[in-house]
Design a protein around this motif. Structure first.
Motif, PDB file in Angstrom:
ATOM      1  N   ALA A  58       0.826  -1.211   0.000  1.00 21.83           N
ATOM      2  CA  ALA A  58       0.000   0.000   0.000  1.00 21.83           C
ATOM      3  C   ALA A  58       0.860   1.261   0.000  1.00 21.83           C
ATOM      4  N   VAL A  59       1.969   1.226   0.733  1.00 21.18           N
ATOM      5  CA  VAL A  59       2.904   2.361   0.714  1.00 21.18           C
ATOM      6  C   VAL A  59       3.420   2.579  -0.705  1.00 21.18           C
ATOM      7  N   GLY A  60       3.716   1.485  -1.398  1.00 23.23           N
ATOM      8  CA  GLY A  60       4.162   1.599  -2.787  1.00 23.23           C
ATOM      9  C   GLY A  60       3.134   2.280  -3.657  1.00 23.23           C
ATOM     10  N   VAL A  61       1.860   1.958  -3.457  1.00 27.27           N
ATOM     11  CA  VAL A  61       0.792   2.592  -4.221  1.00 27.27           C
ATOM     12  C   VAL A  61       0.709   4.082  -3.893  1.00 27.27           C
ATOM     13  N   MET A  62       0.788   4.413  -2.594  1.00 29.26           N
ATOM     14  CA  MET A  62       0.714   5.816  -2.179  1.00 29.26           C
ATOM     15  C   MET A  62       1.853   6.631  -2.788  1.00 29.26           C
ATOM     16  N   LYS A  63       3.033   6.036  -2.871  1.00 28.49           N
ATOM     17  CA  LYS A  63       4.172   6.747  -3.438  1.00 28.49           C
ATOM     18  C   LYS A  63       4.044   6.897  -4.955  1.00 28.49           C
ATOM     19  N   ASP A  64       3.498   5.880  -5.592  1.00 38.62           N
ATOM     20  CA  ASP A  64       3.338   5.932  -7.048  1.00 38.62           C
ATOM     21  C   ASP A  64       2.233   6.895  -7.459  1.00 38.62           C
ATOM     22  N   LEU A  65       1.227   7.072  -6.594  1.00 45.20           N
ATOM     23  CA  LEU A  65       0.073   7.921  -6.921  1.00 45.20           C
ATOM     24  C   LEU A  65      -0.061   9.026  -5.878  1.00 45.20           C
ATOM     25  N   PRO A  66       0.637  10.139  -6.056  1.00 47.03           N
ATOM     26  CA  PRO A  66       0.592  11.224  -5.071  1.00 47.03           C
ATOM     27  C   PRO A  66      -0.782  11.875  -4.944  1.00 47.03           C
ATOM     28  N   ASP A  67      -1.701  11.596  -5.861  1.00 49.71           N
ATOM     29  CA  ASP A  67      -3.054  12.134  -5.742  1.00 49.71           C
ATOM     30  C   ASP A  67      -3.808  11.510  -4.576  1.00 49.71           C
ATOM     31  N   LEU A  68      -3.388  10.332  -4.135  1.00 51.49           N
ATOM     32  CA  LEU A  68      -4.035   9.687  -2.997  1.00 51.49           C
ATOM     33  C   LEU A  68      -3.739  10.471  -1.729  1.00 51.49           C
ATOM     34  N   CYS A  69      -4.742  10.634  -0.870  1.00 52.46           N
ATOM     35  CA  CYS A  69      -4.526  11.411   0.353  1.00 52.46           C
ATOM     36  C   CYS A  69      -4.521  10.552   1.603  1.00 52.46           C
ATOM     37  N   ILE A  70      -5.103   9.369   1.580  1.00 53.99           N
ATOM     38  CA  ILE A  70      -5.117   8.496   2.753  1.00 53.99           C
ATOM     39  C   ILE A  70      -5.512   7.102   2.294  1.00 53.99           C
ATOM     40  N   ALA A  71      -5.077   6.097   3.062  1.00 57.57           N
ATOM     41  CA  ALA A  71      -5.459   4.711   2.782  1.00 57.57           C
ATOM     42  C   ALA A  71      -5.636   3.990   4.118  1.00 57.57           C
ATOM     43  N   TYR A  72      -6.484   2.970   4.110  1.00 57.05           N
ATOM     44  CA  TYR A  72      -6.729   2.215   5.339  1.00 57.05           C
ATOM     45  C   TYR A  72      -6.826   0.737   5.005  1.00 57.05           C
ATOM     46  N   GLY A  73      -6.117  -0.091   5.793  1.00 55.50           N
ATOM     47  CA  GLY A  73      -6.083  -1.512   5.499  1.00 55.50           C
ATOM     48  C   GLY A  73      -6.354  -2.405   6.688  1.00 55.50           C
TER      49      GLY A  73
END
Length: 293
Positions: A58-73
């Motif tokens: 998920a961190v990899g996704v957040m770094k690849d897509l800076p448009d994301l503002c938050i994620a929860y798993g």
């Protein structure tokens, strides 16, 4: 070839643009992860290696897509959120969902050996994920969605912790444990854990009880004494231009993504991190907190 006689087939493509000025949540789930966890011998009720692998992907996704503002798993599920002012891929549902699912899966498979070095992936049980995009009209409903997922985390973990204690430590078969737990309340499960197995559920690791929340770590704000105000509606302010959006993306790429295991139901989490709901970068932190590289 442009303007060929075959170009008419484009007319069969249907638009799938998501509503403007809404929160977009792309939730992904593991496909057949019960079988996969059994195949690779995941530890019950929680395998920290598997959760850390999910978080790293998920961190990899957040770094690849800076448009994301938050994620929860939690478990084999992750929710990725885009702010209402996000214009990535012109807000096309299929593009957003497939990009997140494929990027997450790529990171998950690539990082598998780091967390399961003695258990290589086999063609008979390759991990895969599905996804969907859901829109939420305002930050209050979006926060309710996030609260719902964290409440589910607690409910499921308490049940699983009790169930597997009864099976692995209590010697019960799975059917017996299911029947005994049917209709029980949280207090009943806590009592079973404490009286039979000496387990105080409050002492379980926070990652198991609260799940994992990912966000970009700017400088924390002081907690407000008043209740949190709703952010200004994107309809009431100018949407950022493409140039502004790109500048914001560059700023976000410089900020570290943190993995936290905290209460996201109460206002304090959101009050101290106003950049999540506002969609605007905060102040760079003076001291870096623990991060996941």
């Amino acid at each position: 070839m442009a303007n060929s006689k075959y170009e008419y087939v484009k007319s069969f493509e249907q638009p799938d643009v998501l509503l403007p000025n809404t929160w977009i949540v792309v939730r992904i789930d593991g496909r057949g992860f019960h079988k996969l966890s059994d195949y690779y011998g995941f530890i019950k009720p929680n395998d920290r290696r598997a959760l850390d692998l999910m978080n790293a992907a998920a961190v990899g996704v957040m770094k690849d897509l800076p448009d994301l503002c938050i994620a929860y798993g939690i478990s084999d599920e992750y929710s990725f959120a885009f702010h209402p002012n996000c214009q990535l891929f012109e807000r096309r549902s299929a593009k957003l969902v497939t990009t997140i699912v494929s990027t997450f899966t790529a990171h998950y498979i690539y990082l598998w050996g780091t967390y399961f070095p003695d258990t290589p992936l086999q063609p008979a049980a390759l991990p895969s994920f599905d996804g969907r995009a859901v829109m939420y009209p305002n930050s209050r409903i979006f926060r309710d969605y996030m609260s719902w997922r964290q409440v589910d985390c607690h409910i499921n973990n308490l049940y699983n912790t009790t169930f597997w204690s009864m099976v692995l430590q209590g010697g019960m078969d799975r059917r017996e444990a299911e029947l005994e737990l049917k209709g029980t309340l949280s207090s009943d499960k806590n009592e079973i854990l404490f009286k039979r197995f000496g387990i105080n559920y409050n002492n379980e690791e926070e990652i198991y009880k609260k799940g994992s929340v990912l966000y970009r770590q700017y400088q924390l704000e002081e907690k407000s004494d008043s209740s949190m105000q709703e952010e200004t509606s994107p309809l009431q302010e100018d949407m950022p231009s493409k140039t502004q959006q790109e500048k914001i993306r560059k700023l976000r790429r410089k900020v570290q993504v943190v993995v936290d295991h905290v209460d996201i139901i109460k206002d304090e989490f959101w009050e101290r991190r106003p950049w999540i709901l506002s969609g605007k970068p905060g102040k760079l932190p003076t001291e870096a907190k623990e991060v996941v590289a």
